[in-house]
Structure formats: C-alpha cells, structure tokens
Write a protein that holds these residues in place. Sequence first.
Motif, PDB file in Angstrom:
ATOM      1  N   VAL A  51     -11.409 138.490  74.385  1.00  0.00           N
ATOM      2  CA  VAL A  51     -12.190 139.228  73.212  1.00  0.00           C
ATOM      3  C   VAL A  51     -13.091 140.289  73.914  1.00  0.00           C
ATOM      4  CG1 VAL A  51     -13.972 139.013  71.448  1.00  0.00           C
ATOM      5  CG2 VAL A  51     -12.296 137.076  71.946  1.00  0.00           C
ATOM      6  N   ALA A  52     -12.706 141.327  73.572  1.00  0.00           N
ATOM      7  CA  ALA A  52     -13.435 142.867  74.166  1.00  0.00           C
ATOM      8  C   ALA A  52     -15.025 142.780  73.432  1.00  0.00           C
ATOM      9  CB  ALA A  52     -12.648 144.082  74.004  1.00  0.00           C
ATOM     10  N   ASP A  53     -15.984 143.356  73.973  1.00  0.00           N
ATOM     11  CA  ASP A  53     -17.243 143.667  73.497  1.00  0.00           C
ATOM     12  C   ASP A  53     -16.959 144.804  72.713  1.00  0.00           C
ATOM     13  OD1 ASP A  53     -20.316 142.677  73.789  1.00  0.00           O
ATOM     14  OD2 ASP A  53     -20.038 144.907  73.710  1.00  0.00           O
ATOM     15  N   GLU A  54     -17.466 144.531  71.320  1.00  0.00           N
ATOM     16  CA  GLU A  54     -17.440 145.775  70.335  1.00  0.00           C
ATOM     17  C   GLU A  54     -18.395 146.810  70.580  1.00  0.00           C
ATOM     18  OE1 GLU A  54     -18.732 147.875  66.714  1.00  0.00           O
ATOM     19  OE2 GLU A  54     -19.770 146.400  67.560  1.00  0.00           O
ATOM     20  N   GLN A  55     -19.737 146.662  70.884  1.00  0.00           N
ATOM     21  CA  GLN A  55     -20.496 147.546  71.238  1.00  0.00           C
ATOM     22  C   GLN A  55     -20.306 148.518  72.408  1.00  0.00           C
ATOM     23  OE1 GLN A  55     -23.183 144.525  70.945  1.00  0.00           O
ATOM     24  NE2 GLN A  55     -24.667 145.854  69.750  1.00  0.00           N
TER      25      GLN A  55
END
Length: 812
Positions: A423-427
């Motif tokens: 899961v990549a960090d969206e921000q």
Amino acid sequence: MAEAADFQGTSPSPARRWLRRSGALLAGAPMLAGLLQLPLSTPSQAAEKTSAATAGSMAPAKGSSGPVDVSLDSLTPSVPTDGDTVTVSGSVTNTGKQTVTDAHVGIRVGPSLNTRSAIDQVAKRTGFQPGVDPLEIGGKYVAKVDKLTAGSSQRFTISVPVKDLDLGSDGVYQLGVSLTGRTTAQQWDQVLGIERTFLPWQPEAADTKTKTTYLWPLVSTVHLTAETGSDAQQTPVFKNDDLAKEIAPGGRLDQLLSLGNQLDVTWVVDPDLLASVDAMRGGYRIQQKNGTTVAGENQAVANAWLDKLEKTVQGRSLVALPFADPDLASLAHHGKDVTGSLSHLKDATDVAADTVETIVHVKPSTEFAWPADGAVDPSIIKVATSAGADKVIARSDSLRETGGLSYTPSAARPIGGGTTAVVADEQLSTAFQGDMMKADTSTLAIQKFLAQSLTINLQEPKNERSIVVAPQRMPTASQAQSMADGLRALQQGNWSQSQGLTEAATAKPDPGATTKVPSASSYPSALRHRELPRSAFERIQATQAKLDKFRMILTDESRVVTPFGRAIERGMSASWRGRTAEAADFREGVETYLDGLMSLVHLIQKSDAKLSGRSATIPVTVQNNLVQGVGHLVLRLTSQQPTRLKIGDGPYDEQPIQVAGEHSQSVKFTTSTKANGPVQVVAQLYTEDGQPYGEPVPFEVKVTEITSTVMLVIGGGVLLLVLAGFRMYTQRKRAAARQAEEDAANGPDAGGDDEDAEGTVDTDTTEDSETSPERASDSESGADDPEQPSDPTPDTAPESADPSGTGERVDR
C-alpha cells in the motif's frame, strides 16, 4: 505526538481542539491590544489587525490570497540543520487595481504542526488570518517594496539564519511569506498577500528512520504498430516519431533516466518501452497520414538511451510490469468475461522478464502488479494475480485504514490467498501531480512532501516502518524534476532511509493495519469512466482468432505471431485510459493490417465454365503473395447439384495445398456429368482443422452432354454415304452392259481378239464391275467412319475459330 484521529481524514480529538483554540486566543492578544490602542502595538501587529477587514475591499484576483500575489520560487535548504541560513526567493505581483506603497516582504515561522491533517489544512488556506498565521520575524529580515503599481511585479530574496527562526524541537513548522503595505485608498499598514509552505526541522539523525521506497517509472504510451517490412530484418513501423523526442537529450524519458541515476529508487519499467526503443536501433519507418511510410532517423538516439539505461540499472532494484502495462482494472471490470482475454495478460507477463533481460542484461522482478492509481477491489486483485504476480501495488486512498491507528502503518498487508498488498502512501504519491513548470508550485510541492514524510517518522519515532511512494505512471519532465528535488532532499535528511520495493513488500506488517480489500462499489467512478470498454476486448479477441488461423498456414510463423502478439497486448495498455478514440483506432488498425496479410493468400476468381462430354477436369488456382511459403491448407471444390455434376466421387473433393512465397499453384479436380444444364460450384480454402480460410469463390459450370439426337444425325450421315456408293455401283454396271452390246453389234470382225477381250471383260471386268464401286465407296467414305469404342472421348467442346464467349472452358 500524533493525534489518535489524524489518519485517513478523521477529525482531531476534543482535547487537541481545545489546545488549538487556546493557542489561537493567546496569539490574538496583540490584535486585541491594537484594538484597545495600547502603546505596545507594533506596525506589523497593527497591520495584522486590519488585514482581515480591509483586504476584501481590494478586489483580489480570482484564486489569489489577496490583492497581492506572493510567489515563493525557492527555499534553500529544503531541510535546514544547525548553522544553516534559510533563503527564500520569489516575487510579488499586484493583482488589484490600486497602487501599493510603503510595502515590505517578511517571513513568518511557527508554530510546529504535529499531524498530517494539520499540514493539509495549512496547505489549503489562502488569505491571511490574524491570530492563526504566525507573527512576522521583522527586523532586518525583510525585503523593501517601495511601490507596486497595478499589474506590476517585483522580485525579492530574504535570508535568515536558522538560529533567528526560533525553531524548537524536531517537527514541521509553518513558514509564511507575506507582503505588508498600504494602498492609495487605505493609507495604513495591512497584510495584502501571503504564501504558506513548510519547514521540516530534524537537525540530528533520528534514532529510528523510516524506510522509504520510491518507485521511479519508465513508462510511455504505445508507439509501435503491428506492421513490419517484408525484408529479412522485418523493419518495424512506428505510429509517429514521438518516442524519439522523449528519449532525445532533454526529453521526458531522458530526464527521468538522468535524474533517477542520481537517486536511490526502485526502477519500474514497461518492457514495451524498452522493446520499442530497441526496435529503433536497427532502422525503422514512420507511418504517414497518406498511408505511406518514411525512414526514421533517430537510431543513434535510441542507441545512446539504451546504453545509458543499461549502465544505470546495473545492480539496482528493477521491477518489470507485464508487457505494454495492461489495464488490470479494465480487464477485471470488462474483459475477464470475454473468452481468452486473461490469456493475453499471462502472455504479457511471461514475455516481460525475457524482454528486459535481453535488452539491458538485468534480471527484473515480475512478481508485482500495479493497477491504475493503485485502486483495487476483489476482481482487480483476482485478475492481477491470475498471471503469476503475488504482490499488488495499491494506494492508501483505496485500501483505507479502518482500525483507528494513530500512525501511518507499513506498506505490506497480507490480504489472503498468499497475496500481499503493497500500500503506497496517497499523500506522498500524489505530491508532484499537476503543473510543476512554475517554480512556486514546485517549491510548495517539495516542502509539503518533505513535511509529510517527517511527520510520518515523528508519529511513532521508535516504531520502524516501511513506506512506499508510487507516483504517477508517466510524469512530465517538470514533474520528474520536482520529484527528484524532493527525493534528493529526503535522502539527504536525517529521518529517512532508502529501501527497495522487494524489501518493503516482505517487511513485517503492522498487526493493526487494514487487510480488507474494498468492495467493487467503492471503486472510484472517475477511474471507472476512463477504463477500456468490453467492445475493446471483444475486438482484441476477434483479432487473436484471426491470428491463430493465419499462423497455422505459415512456414515461419514467428514473422507474424511476434509482432501481432505484441500489438494485441498493446491494445489493452493502461496508457489508453482517457483516449478512447485513439485506442479504438489502434486496435482497428491492427486487425485491418492482419486482414490485409491474410488476403494475400487467396483463390483467383474464376469465370463460368463450359463442360461437354461425360467427364472433364476443372482447374482452380491458389495465389500466395506473401514472402514466405504457406501450407497446411486444403482446397475444396463443391458441387451444389451433385445429381447433375459430381466432383470426384461425390458432391465435393479436397486436395492439400502448399505454395511457395510469391508463387501460385493450380489444382485440377476431376468431374463427371449426368445431366445437362448449369451447376453452381464453390471453391473454398480450409485450414487443416476445418476452418474456412478466405472468401469462397463461386462460379457456374454449363454441362452440354452428347445426346441421342446427335447420334441420329451422325447415323443419318453414314446412311447417305452408303446410298451414294450403291448408286455409283449401279451406274457403272449399266455403263458396262451398254459397252458389251455395242461390241456385239460390230460383228465377227473382232475374231479371236474380240473373244480374248470378251473373256477379259467377263473375268476382269466382271470382277471389277462387282468390286470397284464398294472400294471406291470405302475410299470416299473412310474419313467418316464411326469412332471405335477404344477411341477417347473429348472432355470439352471442340475448338472454334469464332471469338470465344464469356464462359471458361475446362481442361481437356
């Protein structure tokens, strides 16, 4: 410390809100003093007390933070440490209608922002807010602006030693750059414009650093067509020469390669990009609007880029996407129910590693799938892992946290079935989207990126976590430059440590992190509208079916299967998102070109044929205009009325076909007739497994068998010849009798001579008179004797000197 409700857009706790309000009241004390006209008020504080009330009357430009637009073009260093001097540079522009006088640009620092949501809130604010925005440092750390007329701009630079910024403990500090001045209508100091950014402060190395994985994508749009030259090298044909522009010095892909070479990143490559550039190296051609092609001239550029890439990725973390980067979400939502669609994903995955390793001599990882924007649902996960990948790169705005964690968890999440969601960090992943060509936009993006990263580390300073950043697939050159500047500052900072994607995927997951894949209904509608439709996959499968039929007849199928197989995979690329018409044109072009190649093996059209007699042979010709030979074909000739015309021993006959390249072959079929009249006959090619190949060729055969009437005519002619011979015989007999009477009337003077003569007549003449007419008759009528049973019967009607008709005569 982080707020318990600071993740994924939740609200701050009541205690924290009370502290904020108390701080706001304390910060507003100077404004209150100004209102009471206390002598302790400073010019800057007096300016702040009136800004909120007066700035609105200045009619600022739409989207600005006031009548003066403050642009922050650079902030160095991005991450200061002890002993540094922070320098801010930019410009101020009067977007109002009144002249600004007696103005200056100042810096405002503080307080620290301890949560990621606080950073987002500050970034969204525009106008100056007294009591909320920090006070100006003032003193000598200002830039004078004497006069700023409407529409004019002026640049500024301010440098402040870190020690004078009064920074406290480690954290992220709000940094504002504002212009304070007067207008012709309002002659008192007021804040007329402000720009906000962030100053990360971590002067000493963190005890526990956040492990950060940054994906560096080398992905482009589709450039190669299915068309290749007929030469031995199969010269590739490109849609245009745009790829050469991207890899040329200064081009987008060239800059990505140069910038990434200086950073510790995980390279994510589309094998199709490498294959396309590699195809340019040996010579290539470019399609023109009129359907012709011209030679490409950028072989040297392709060679240089690939050589540079090969040197750059040696010993580095390298991930290969499936060939042509298939749109996994489109496959899951529209393509998986179209028979054969998922097999293309498997083929694209299987060829990926070999393509990359052959070109850059590095074995890549192929265990990762990357849906568009990291958005997932159960069907996407199922499709993404169907081709062998067991790790799916998702994003935190899709796989949202629901456990109320007070910190950002590590990227790895086991989601069942042996699959890991990374899961990549969206921000962090979306930090550099948008227009980064403007210096102020880039500067703000970099500082916010760094601020978010530091805040993640400060949330749980003793808890080591692995964070993944997955930016947009095809960043522009300016976006790539901003990404590189931000990542360079991060990797030089004291709180982050670089890590490869494989290591991040195998890191120990947080037990409280969510592992539930969101439902299909939660998939973003904006992304769904950009997906490939079902019709796209139906057309892809129709093209594949034609290719499977075509490959069966070829002696060298690799010349066709390889370019068309890769073109079919390009037709389902994620790069077509939002380009529906262009995608449809590409897929149609692939199918049309394949149809054209298949039509080069065909039956030559036949005109109607004429058949006389009880048997004949009918020739049919197969033309092969391909440069390679074809085989494994069967030619079938079928009679539509087998009771009138048989072909072979039944209604149809078949013969195997094998034709050399650029040659033709004629095949003869034996026929037999039973009745007169026209018969429809159809010639059709088939593959060995019984599939029709090409269009059928129908034609008409006119049967004219020899009848009893014709035999009567022939018999009558023979009878006339016999009668003519008998008549000649009787006439000769009568002539001989008259001659004998005349000889007798002459008397005995003839003596013995007459007796001898008469004896000769009796013997010889009589014999002659009895036999000579028959012989004469036989001689005269010999040419018309009937044919013997052993004589061959002609297959066709006799040749005529008259001009031929439209019908085609079959072989004799």
